[in-house]
Design a protein around this motif. Sequence first.
Motif, PDB file in Angstrom:
ATOM      1  N   THR A 134      -4.000   1.413  -9.867  1.00 47.15           N
ATOM      2  CA  THR A 134      -3.613   2.976  -9.594  1.00 47.15           C
ATOM      3  C   THR A 134      -4.018   4.656 -10.933  1.00 47.15           C
ATOM      4  O   THR A 134      -4.207   5.696 -10.031  1.00 47.15           O
ATOM      5  N   ALA A 135      -3.176   4.099 -12.041  1.00 52.44           N
ATOM      6  CA  ALA A 135      -3.822   4.801 -13.283  1.00 52.44           C
ATOM      7  C   ALA A 135      -5.214   5.037 -13.443  1.00 52.44           C
ATOM      8  O   ALA A 135      -5.585   6.507 -13.521  1.00 52.44           O
ATOM      9  N   GLN A 136      -5.999   4.090 -13.126  1.00 52.59           N
ATOM     10  CA  GLN A 136      -7.617   4.269 -13.246  1.00 52.59           C
ATOM     11  C   GLN A 136      -8.020   5.159 -12.058  1.00 52.59           C
ATOM     12  O   GLN A 136      -8.970   6.448 -12.515  1.00 52.59           O
ATOM     13  N   LEU A 177       1.057  -1.752  -0.200  1.00 55.03           N
ATOM     14  CA  LEU A 177      -0.293  -0.210  -0.108  1.00 55.03           C
ATOM     15  C   LEU A 177       1.473   0.954   0.446  1.00 55.03           C
ATOM     16  O   LEU A 177       0.481   1.877  -0.590  1.00 55.03           O
ATOM     17  N   ASP A 178       1.939   0.954   0.368  1.00 53.14           N
ATOM     18  CA  ASP A 178       2.843   1.732   0.812  1.00 53.14           C
ATOM     19  C   ASP A 178       3.005   2.506  -0.887  1.00 53.14           C
ATOM     20  O   ASP A 178       3.610   3.828  -1.191  1.00 53.14           O
ATOM     21  N   THR A 181      -6.717   4.350  -0.784  1.00 54.02           N
ATOM     22  CA  THR A 181      -6.172   3.327   0.354  1.00 54.02           C
ATOM     23  C   THR A 181      -6.378   1.907   0.662  1.00 54.02           C
ATOM     24  O   THR A 181      -6.415   0.933   0.185  1.00 54.02           O
ATOM     25  N   THR A 182      -8.567   2.291   1.085  1.00 58.76           N
ATOM     26  CA  THR A 182      -9.310   0.837   1.404  1.00 58.76           C
ATOM     27  C   THR A 182      -9.219   0.009  -0.364  1.00 58.76           C
ATOM     28  O   THR A 182      -9.422  -0.896  -0.181  1.00 58.76           O
ATOM     29  N   GLY A 185     -15.285  11.119   4.685  1.00 60.18           N
ATOM     30  CA  GLY A 185     -13.203  11.762   3.870  1.00 60.18           C
ATOM     31  C   GLY A 185     -12.931  10.368   2.679  1.00 60.18           C
ATOM     32  O   GLY A 185     -12.239   9.405   3.371  1.00 60.18           O
ATOM     33  N   ASN A 186     -13.019  11.089   2.161  1.00 59.67           N
ATOM     34  CA  ASN A 186     -12.975  10.026   0.298  1.00 59.67           C
ATOM     35  C   ASN A 186     -11.356  10.344   0.311  1.00 59.67           C
ATOM     36  O   ASN A 186     -10.221   9.745  -0.403  1.00 59.67           O
TER      37      ASN A 186
END
Lengths: 225, 225
Positions: free
Chosen positions: A158-160, A96-97, A213-214, A207-208
């Motif tokens: 991530t790109a999406q 996740l980092d 991350t989730t 909080g979005n």
Amino acid sequence: MAEEQPVIWLRPEQAGVGRPAERSRAEITAAAVDLADREGLDAVSMRRVAAALGTGAASLYRYVATRDDLLDLMTDSTAAEYDFTARSGDWLPDLLDVAAQARDIMRRHPWLPALVVTRPTLGPHGVDLLEHVLDVLADHPAPPSRKLEAFALLNAATAQFVQHELATTDASAQRQAAYLAHVAVAGHHPRIAALLTSAATTQTVDGNEDSFTTLLGRVLTGVLG
Amino acid sequence: MAEEQPVIWLRPEQAGVGRPAERSRAEITAAAVDLADREGLDAVSMRRVAAALGTGAASLYRYVATRDDLLDLMTDSTAAEYDFTARSGDWLPDLLDVAAQARDIMRRHPWLPALVVTRPTLGPHGVDLLEHVLDVLADHPAPPSRKLEAFALLNAATAQFVQHELATTDASAQRQAAYLAHVAVAGHHPRIAALLTSAATTQTVDGNEDSFTTLLGRVLTGVLG
DNA sequence: CGGGCTTCGCAAACACCGTTCGCAATCAAC
DNA sequence: GTTGATTGCGAACGGTGTTTGCGAAGCCCG
């Protein structure tokens, strides 16, 4: 030798005597990245990159085989922005980092998502990234092929995500939303209508900031054990 | 009125008297899709599409605002190839069916993944697709936002998968693999080296035809409950 | 039927683009 | 100093997306 110019970062000894080549290649790449950051990927033309360096377009071809190769160099150069020093020992937080760093890098370079997704390449720095991910997953029991899939999905998702983030501020996105609303009320699309009304009520409440991350956590735990 | 030509498929009444416009728009889109299928997306230039229709490039601008809008039309037209009649009642198999269809459609149109990922748009047919997915998930307890994320991931992961599929047969991919091997043996990348040797042994053994389904299943069960 | 208005098709032009060629300039080594 | 490779780059080729302008065609309505 020198048959058809291999993948650009391979570039073997290149014979030759003196060669300031590598420095110029890095400078060209940096100039192209700068231009893309400021004016978008379409602004990265050979002429404009050359102009930013105070030279002519033809000169670039001494260091770069083609524009597409320059794009690959740009992609790889962004992979140098990762920092792999922090390690927790658990694979999930470590992945996740990496994902969070990927998101930040793509935010810095809004043109990156499109390149990552349409022409996936592993240059020197991209290889370092892959090595790190595999190292994080070294003790994980999943088969190697699934680890590769996880790596690819990490990049793609991530790109999406960043792409979507950028698109929502865009002007055309507003019209998209308007069109969606129009379609929903025009009937025949009850589920979309329901989604729009429910989205209107719960909007911007939670909080979005870490929804990324989730989401990525769910994807990774789904793919890997 | 008629300020700045809204999202192309919106196109309100358009006043006017006679208008065979819609037919021509569909014909232009079909010609562009044909061209892209046969010669790739780069071959889709206004001049060549027009030539395929036996007309001039300027004529196209009566029906299409810009080349990018034509690309959006092409993307949406492929969404018409879905078939939503089969319904099992369980959301997972139904979503996997959608994903399998998406994969097949993208295989038929190798240029699609790049477009889906770089310029996500929802035309009339894309909206039908979204409606179907939401309908399949109607009884699912996940929040609407997560259903949207699942939809986006379904598209992105499928695009990524087909993209990879196409890339492995490419010539430049061979050089990529060679470069990876070179890097691995050159040291400093033990994990990649390990992965390459392990991949070499288990290569092409398992039936990887449905590796896509299992991967997508893992992603979806990870994201949704 | 005849005008008027709208729509259509399209040749020409503009401003770019990626890439190649050929030659002059530069530099290294002997 | 001479030679040979390496570099810089102006000019050109063929292509691109898009705009403009004008002539032809169609439709409506009087």
